[in-house]
Design an enzyme around this catalytic site. Structure first.
Site, PDB file in Angstrom:
ATOM      1  CG  LEU A 145      -0.321  -7.423  -1.275  1.00 27.80           C
ATOM      2  CD1 LEU A 145      -1.453  -8.126  -2.026  1.00 27.80           C
ATOM      3  CD2 LEU A 145       0.572  -8.446  -0.598  1.00 27.80           C
ATOM      4  CG  ASP A 146       6.479  -5.952  -3.351  1.00 26.41           C
ATOM      5  OD1 ASP A 146       6.470  -5.033  -2.538  1.00 26.41           O
ATOM      6  OD2 ASP A 146       7.235  -6.945  -3.271  1.00 26.41           O
ATOM      7  CG  MET A 147       3.253  -2.610  -9.850  1.00 27.74           C
ATOM      8  SD  MET A 147       4.141  -1.317 -10.760  1.00 27.74           S
ATOM      9  CE  MET A 147       3.048  -1.089 -12.162  1.00 27.74           C
TER      10      MET A 147
END
Length: 269
Positions: free
Chosen positions: A134-136
């Protein structure tokens, strides 16, 4: 003075019918049947196959005290294998965990710029690896496993495992526009496969949109919604296959029942 024993190097078994590779021949005594060492070590939870390949290149993996040269070396088991000089135990049954990833942390083991990672949030426990990422600034369900081979199986596009997200957005959008995504869309040369998107609720120009897809390309949900001129202020993954975020609190992790994991793995075959 005792003569030093030359280092023995284990190479991969040649492919039947293929021309011999250039360079020295494989050492006699190398194991000729079984499974690839990279696959066995991934199943044992040492690392992903790609990371194991790097570890072999760095000379960190040995068999009976001798360097392993190639990740496709075939072995029946992990007897005699060491990583950084430490023996590797045979793999135990895979475990799967549901983790509620908070936003503001990277899905990575370490970050040399000093940014917080999921491992700064996770409690002290056995070694586990994220399935996908998952993106930051994306939060929600992140599946974690002890088995690198299962991780790879889950990430393969051919398995078409659905992921669902809820996105809080700002801007103008209609359900008819969102339904265009079901035919797939190409944005700046990148093609995205069929996506199911539904408006959940709207307050003025703010709305929640539920998105379900199978590819999971880098920043796919954000890029697709931004293509319609929407600003994404929050993105939450709520489901990966049959496993849901449920009522997990941010930063909380919970093991999936072994029965549920076994049943799911059977469905992939």
């Amino acid at each position: 003075m005792t003569e030093e024993k030359p280092t023995k190097i284990y190479r991969a078994k040649p492919t039947p019918g293929a021309k011999p590779a250039a360079g020295p021949a494989a050492q006699p005594g190398a194991v000729r049947e079984g499974q690839r060492i990279a696959k066995l070590l991934a199943r044992a939870g040492v690392a992903s196959r790609r990371e194991i390949e790097r570890m072999i290149e760095a000379g960190r993996i040995e068999l009976n005290g001798d360097l392993v040269e190639h990740p496709s070396l075939l072995l029946k088991n992990l007897t005699g294998i060491t990583v950084d000089g430490k023996p590797v135990a045979e793999p135990s049954p895979a475990k799967l965990y549901r983790f509620h990833k908070p936003n503001g942390c990277l899905t990575a083991e370490r970050d040399f710029s000093g940014k917080k990672t999921i491992y700064d949030v996770l409690p002290e426990m056995e070694r586990i690896m994220p399935i996908g990422r998952l993106d930051m600034n994306t939060e929600g369900l992140l599946l974690m496993t002890t088995d690198g081979e299962f991780k790879r199986e889950m990430e393969l596009p051919k398995n078409g495992i659905e992921r669902s997200y809820r996105a809080r957005t700002f801007g103008e959008i209609t359900q008819n526009q969102l339904e265009e995504l079901y035919r797939g869309i190409t944005i700046e040369g990148m093609h995205y496969g069929p996506i199911t998107a539904n408006l959940e609720r709207r307050t003025g120009r703010n709305q929640w949109i539920e998105v379900t897809l199978t590819e999971g390309k880098n920043r796919e949900v954000r890029r697709v919604l931004e293509h319609f001129g929407l600003e994404v202020s929050r993105l939450i993954r709520t489901r990966y296959g049959p496993f849901v975020l449920g009522d997990l609190e941010k930063g909380e992790i919970e093991v999936v029942r072994q029965h549920d994991l076994v049943q799911f793995r059977k469905s992939l075959k």
